[in-house]
Write an enzyme that holds these catalytic residues in place. Structure first.
Site, mmCIF file in Angstrom:
data_model
loop_
_atom_site.group_PDB
_atom_site.id
_atom_site.type_symbol
_atom_site.label_atom_id
_atom_site.label_comp_id
_atom_site.label_asym_id
_atom_site.label_seq_id
_atom_site.Cartn_x
_atom_site.Cartn_y
_atom_site.Cartn_z
ATOM 1 N N LYS A 83 0.852 -1.220 -0.023
ATOM 2 C CA LYS A 83 0.020 -0.008 -0.096
ATOM 3 C C LYS A 83 0.893 1.134 -0.073
ATOM 4 C CE LYS A 83 -4.406 1.273 2.410
ATOM 5 N NZ LYS A 83 -5.012 1.026 3.850
HETATM 6 C C1 E4P Z 1 -8.169 1.488 4.265
HETATM 7 O O1 E4P Z 1 -7.520 1.373 3.287
HETATM 8 C C2 E4P Z 1 -8.174 2.757 4.872
HETATM 9 O O2 E4P Z 1 -6.768 3.107 5.491
HETATM 10 C C3 E4P Z 1 -9.037 2.811 5.623
HETATM 11 O O3 E4P Z 1 -10.418 2.478 5.315
HETATM 12 C C4 E4P Z 1 -9.451 4.273 6.442
HETATM 13 O O4 E4P Z 1 -10.489 4.264 7.195
HETATM 14 P P1 E4P Z 1 -10.937 5.665 8.056
HETATM 15 O O5 E4P Z 1 -10.935 6.834 7.290
HETATM 16 O O6 E4P Z 1 -12.066 5.098 8.728
HETATM 17 O O7 E4P Z 1 -9.725 5.768 9.055
#
Ligand code: E4P
Length: 217
Positions: A83
């Protein structure tokens, strides 16, 4: 549409994986911090609990170090997705991994133009953060529709992974708009199966069945 869990809680993940409906997992540095565990250890455990893609996030801000971090993360298991953030440095790293057959997930996407750059870089997944856009006063799901149109216009293979989803309505709209995947906090995943009329209907059927005094087995 693939359903991913957005969690580093391996006990919860192991339990929900038994439904047979968890297609992958996403993590981020905040979720790793929340786990209180060493990142490499928790990612390895998660990668053993699901067969599908497991996103593990690099934390460097320059492409060269992101590539070193990503290579280390990708070596943990074959289902690891590196990522990377939506910056030019992150996109350089995406291009490197794409050329080397390693899956990538471009995170922190808030516009269709950013999603276009990620697709042009060869990203496997793009993660538009719909909940954070909603928090910001926008309609997060509008971005999913825009990205779907852009990707279809040019036949990009990059999969739209709806991230920062907070409600079951986000999931329904993601499916209606043709998103490829959505990643969910465990509670939202559990809520997907619920409907009060299902509970009420089942209760009534079971009560009537009991009155018959019969048994199928
Ligand atoms: C996933 O890949 C993201 O990092 C995550 O969904 C972020 O979610 P949040 O905005 O609730 O922290």
């Amino acid at each position: 549409m693939q359903l991913f869990l957005d969690t580093t809680d391996t006990a919860v993940l192991a339990d929900l994986a038994k439904t047979g409906l968890v297609d992958g997992v996403t993590t981020n540095p905040t979720l790793i911090a929340k786990s209180g565990r060493p990142m490499l250890e928790v990612i390895k455990e998660i990668a053993g609990l699901v067969d599908g893609p497991v996103s593990a996030e690099a934390v460097a801000t320059d492409a060269e170090t992101m590539i070193k971090e990503g290579e280390k993360l990708a070596a943990i298991a074959t289902n690891i997705v590196v990522k990377l953030p939506l910056t030019f440095e992150g996109l350089k790293a995406v291009q490197h991994f794409s050329a080397n057959g390693i899956m990538t997930n471009v995170t922190l996407c808030f516009s269709a133009n950013q999603a276009l750059l990620a697709a042009k870089s060869g990203a496997t997944f793009i993660s538009p953060f719909v909940g954070r856009l909603d928090d910001h006063g926008a309609v997060g799901m509008d971005l999913i529709q825009e990205i779907r149109t852009v990707y279809d216009n040019y036949e990009f293979d990059t999969e739209i992974l709806v991230a920062s989803a907070r409600t079951t309505d986000h999931v329904k709209t993601a499916a209606l708009y043709g998103a490829d995947c959505v990643t969910l906090p465990p509670q939202v995943f559990k809520d997907l199966v619920k409907h009060p009329l299902t509970d009420r209907g089942l209760e009534a059927f079971l009560a009537d069945w009991a009155k018959t005094g019969q048994s199928i087995l």
